[in-house]
Design a protein around this motif. Structure first.
Motif, PDB file in Angstrom:
ATOM      1  N   CYS A  18      18.742 -11.731  11.022  1.00 42.65           N
ATOM      2  CA  CYS A  18      18.259 -12.256  12.316  1.00 42.65           C
ATOM      3  C   CYS A  18      19.382 -12.190  13.359  1.00 42.65           C
ATOM      4  O   CYS A  18      19.109 -12.112  14.553  1.00 42.65           O
ATOM      5  N   THR A  21      19.221  -8.397  14.929  1.00 42.39           N
ATOM      6  CA  THR A  21      18.004  -7.807  15.501  1.00 42.39           C
ATOM      7  C   THR A  21      17.717  -8.459  16.853  1.00 42.39           C
ATOM      8  O   THR A  21      17.961  -9.651  17.040  1.00 42.39           O
ATOM      9  N   SER A  22      17.166  -7.670  17.771  1.00 45.69           N
ATOM     10  CA  SER A  22      16.864  -8.219  19.100  1.00 45.69           C
ATOM     11  C   SER A  22      15.737  -9.257  19.013  1.00 45.69           C
ATOM     12  O   SER A  22      15.644 -10.132  19.862  1.00 45.69           O
ATOM     13  N   ILE A  58      21.363   0.380  10.260  1.00 49.11           N
ATOM     14  CA  ILE A  58      20.945  -0.448  11.399  1.00 49.11           C
ATOM     15  C   ILE A  58      21.804  -0.083  12.615  1.00 49.11           C
ATOM     16  O   ILE A  58      23.017   0.112  12.495  1.00 49.11           O
ATOM     17  N   GLY A  61      19.460  -2.867  16.269  1.00 50.86           N
ATOM     18  CA  GLY A  61      18.362  -3.685  15.726  1.00 50.86           C
ATOM     19  C   GLY A  61      17.313  -4.008  16.772  1.00 50.86           C
ATOM     20  O   GLY A  61      16.637  -5.031  16.684  1.00 50.86           O
ATOM     21  N   SER A  62      17.137  -3.114  17.762  1.00 49.90           N
ATOM     22  CA  SER A  62      16.271  -3.458  18.890  1.00 49.90           C
ATOM     23  C   SER A  62      14.828  -3.006  18.713  1.00 49.90           C
ATOM     24  O   SER A  62      13.998  -3.282  19.570  1.00 49.90           O
ATOM     25  N   LEU A  64      13.154  -3.273  15.559  1.00 45.92           N
ATOM     26  CA  LEU A  64      13.111  -3.549  14.136  1.00 45.92           C
ATOM     27  C   LEU A  64      12.582  -4.955  13.856  1.00 45.92           C
ATOM     28  O   LEU A  64      12.985  -5.915  14.510  1.00 45.92           O
ATOM     29  N   ALA A 225      11.161  -6.994  20.564  1.00 48.60           N
ATOM     30  CA  ALA A 225      11.614  -5.683  20.072  1.00 48.60           C
ATOM     31  C   ALA A 225      11.068  -4.591  20.986  1.00 48.60           C
ATOM     32  O   ALA A 225      10.804  -3.480  20.559  1.00 48.60           O
TER      33      ALA A 225
END
Ligand code: EPU
Length: 302
Positions: A18, A21-22, A58, A61-62, A64, A225
């Protein structure tokens, strides 16, 4: 496991995805590895293969969604400075896979080089942008409705295959398509993009135009995302979802944006399962009303 001692970069167990990721969603990765350079990466993937540990790459992480339970794989993050180099030539640029797309656009503008302004505001890295052939629809800035994507600007892409061999792939070998490329089986290391000379003020002007369009159409109020589904041929997924009356729909801590219906927002500690429930609702509603099947643009890791 010996391989961990052989990596010169960082290796962590149970790193929460977490924070990578965006969407700000995602459980732990079995291993999270940040190799120091290409030799370290090569050595790492050879050892992972030998130990039968699957791995994923990765970027920022935008695009995903990682499952709440996490993933039983190694996640490789190319974050080291060796993967972020930028080198300009008279009408092109070579850059490393970990270079953020927006930084590349701004650096080119400073050099008076044009051709990639449409990538401004895409929150990904060059490597991920190439794998998914990131881009926009030109109608966004009041021109003819054409899709523009990073693949159009590629001269070549430097990749490592799953056995650690480095290759240069020329544009015609890559098969770029809408939000798709032939690069997904490789680890992208860097690329050369074709640019053209222009006055720095003109390039800056185009960048401002793209930023302003993104601000007015996209929803930045909560983590997301970006667009969840690809646009079906001839349609905007956002418009179709909107016409189903789904703006503002909620599941747990996730909701469909009231500004752009193809955005799901993490409004309050959303879980991956909340996002998946909303995606199912969007897909079901659009199929029922328009007989069109939406295809996810985001990747799901579980
Ligand atoms: N529209 C609605 N309701 C909505 C969303 C859009 O009526 O909730 C209408 C808009 O008013 C407009 C049309 O649909 O008339 C198209 O909308 P927009 O210009 O926002 O473009 P899009 O087709 O929905 C695509 C990309 C976006 C990119 C924009 C602008 C895809 C899946 N989406 O969206 O990319 O920012 O064009 O170039 O290709 C992304 O990839 O993450 C992304 C957001």
């Amino acid at each position: 496991m010996n391989w961990q001692k052989n990596v010169r970069g960082k290796v962590r167990s149970g790193e929460l995805l977490c924070s990578h990721t965006s969407f700000k969603i995602g459980g732990p990765a079995r291993f999270f590895v940040e190799p120091k350079d290409e030799d370290d990466l090569k050595c790492l993937i050879i050892q992972l293969k030998r130990d039968k540990i699957p791995f994923l790459i990765i970027g920022a992480g935008s695009n995903l969604l990682v499952h709440d339970a996490g993933i039983k794989k190694a996640v490789i993050h190319l974050s080291a400075s060796r993967f972020k180099h930028i080198r300009f030539f008279s009408e092109s640029v070579e850059a490393g896979a970990a270079t953020p797309l927006s930084s590349l656009v701004r650096a080119a503008a400073k050099k008076g080089l044009s051709g990639i302004e449409f990538l401004i505001g895409i929150p990904g890295t060059l490597g991920a942008g190439l794998v998914m052939n990131a881009g926009i629809s030109e109608k966004a800035v009041g021109k003819a409705a054409v899709l523009r994507a990073i693949g159009d600007t590629v001269v070549w892409v430097r990749v490592m295959d799953r056995n650690g061999r480095i290759k240069i792939l020329q544009k015609k070998e890559i098969r770029f398509g809408y939000r798709h490329s032939g690069l997904s089986h490789y680890i992208v290391l860097g690329a050369k993009l074709k640019l053209k000379k222009a006055a720095a003020s003109e390039v800056e002007g185009k960048i401002r135009e793209y930023i302003s369009y993104r601000r007015q159409s996209q929803d930045y109020s909560f983590p997301s995302a970006g667009c969840i589904f690809k646009n079906p041929a001839g349609h905007s997924a956002g418009k179709l979802i909107d016409m189903c009356g789904l703006k503002g729909a909620q599941r747990g801590g996730a909701c469909i944006s009231k500004k752009h219906a193809n955005f799901i927002l993490n409004c309050k500690n959303a879980k991956a399962r909340d996002v998946i429930a909303l995606m199912a609702l969007m897909k079901r509603s659009v199929r029922h009303r328009f007989k069109i099947t939406l295809e996810p643009e985001i990747k799901l890791w579980n």
